[in-house]
Scaffold this active site. Sequence first.
Site, PDB file in Angstrom:
ATOM      1  N   LYS A 100       0.840  -1.291  -0.045  1.00 19.82           N
ATOM      2  CA  LYS A 100       0.144   0.141   0.172  1.00 19.82           C
ATOM      3  C   LYS A 100       0.747   1.359  -0.195  1.00 19.82           C
ATOM      4  CE  LYS A 100      -3.787   1.911   2.599  1.00 19.82           C
ATOM      5  NZ  LYS A 100      -4.858   1.639   3.848  1.00 19.82           N
ATOM      6  N   SER A 175      -9.605   1.814   3.140  1.00 15.58           N
ATOM      7  CA  SER A 175      -8.598   2.621   2.338  1.00 15.58           C
ATOM      8  C   SER A 175      -7.686   1.856   1.443  1.00 15.58           C
ATOM      9  CB  SER A 175      -7.959   3.594   3.043  1.00 15.58           C
ATOM     10  OG  SER A 175      -7.127   3.025   3.801  1.00 15.58           O
ATOM     11  N   SER A 199     -10.328  -0.266   6.970  1.00 14.64           N
ATOM     12  CA  SER A 199      -9.667  -0.412   5.790  1.00 14.64           C
ATOM     13  C   SER A 199      -8.977  -1.398   4.903  1.00 14.64           C
ATOM     14  CB  SER A 199      -8.218   0.717   5.879  1.00 14.64           C
ATOM     15  OG  SER A 199      -9.034   2.200   5.958  1.00 14.64           O
TER      16      SER A 199
END
Length: 488
Positions: A100, A175, A199
């Site tokens: 990420k 996210s 997330s």
Amino acid sequence: MTAQRPDSRPSPTDDGRAADAALTPRASAAGIAAAVQRGEVTAVEVVDAHLDRIARRNPGLGALTVVFAEQAREAASLVDRARAAGEDMGPLAGVPISVKENIDLTWSATTNGWRGMAEAVPARDATIVRRLREAGAVPVARGNMPDFGMRWDTDNDLFGRTRNPWNPQRSAGGSSGGDAVSVATGMSAIGLGNDFGGSLRLPAYAAGVVGLRPSRGRVPRAAVTGYPVALTLQEFSVNGPMARSVDDAALALSVMRGVDADDPVSLDAPPPRDLPRRVGVVRDAGAEVDPQVAAGMRQAAASLAAAGWDVVDVEAPRLEEMAVLWRRLSCTDMLISLDPAALGMPLGRSATSFLRDSTAAARPYDTAREYAEAWAQRAVVAADWRRLQAEVPVLLGPVSASRMREPDHDLGGQDAADRAWRDLWLTVAANFLGLPALALPTGLGDDGMPTGVQLIGPMFAEDTLFEAGRVIEAAAPPLPAPPAVGRE
């Protein structure tokens, strides 16, 4: 450099089927590593297969922001050299991973999905990245995210939107949406993300993969520096893996976990002993539960009961109170830490809208006394949950009370912000208390989208969640490859 394929390699069993299986989009991380370790396929071949899928699928999906073709092939060649030399290649030998955009990897900037950090190349890898690479894993790309990870959808001004591979008219979640989509479509076998308010678990639900939010402290976070980090980020957020199976998530955790000198919260806590095999089904999770979500919960509960678990209905203690406290504390901190005056430049357009709408709906705390009292109340809530989980260790409920909504479902004013938050009351409860939670799919719904549930355990009971998760997974119909955007 251009990777050279060997002219020959040891003949695999079953006339090459083992090697072929390791190169498919649905291959497990454990299966890939085993095939590489046995010499049935090379790590370079595995990486090339994933890079090929990235080239074909990612342009339509926007899941991956930076692709590390040359670095990944070089790293894979080191794995192959280790095997040729008879050295230990590690439990993740040749397994492609995505990382990420807010987890340090020296191969590219750690942007946090924000233009203001587009050049912020870290000096060293995050501890979890280093541990995975030492175990033989190969980063192939970065996963997309919203600005600073603060939305329940994945879009930003720097890299654009991540689309749901099952249906582009549905959100990919956030996210950690980029990594979830990457894992679901076979562009990486494991995705590294983090979970501040669902997330990891919400994108896992959206994409039909497994997402693990470990206990607070189980997995190291970013190194603590001289720059102060918001208290909610310290207390609510953890790093964790996404994978295509419960076993792969457990494998990734076994490598990532443990004490890190750079993270004063990290620890090696033993799992709780002698937990009863009892699961409490949480049917009232805030918003009205969609019928297809409820059906997935019934299916999961039935599979656990058939496997000998004692399944009972429970009410999650103080659920609304927790959700309100989580939201107000989070928005109070976001207003301070994400102030454009402090950052030096504005957030992206969608992030600015989300912050405005959410903070207006949440009513951030105005005084230090209110803020301190809210944190003090967490101990009262945690005591009630601990008493419940002493008798009923595992709670089973929805990740989201709704099916995945449209892109930008969390934008559009206070009503939209309220609706998105209310769907996730049970999910943010795990963040508020620092508890481990495992999201996993239960099949496909009538709308062609994955269905799924989550399991929430007591502190450091990840192994118990894996045990229950394997039962649910084994009884669920396997998901096909996602059919939509970026089709194979």
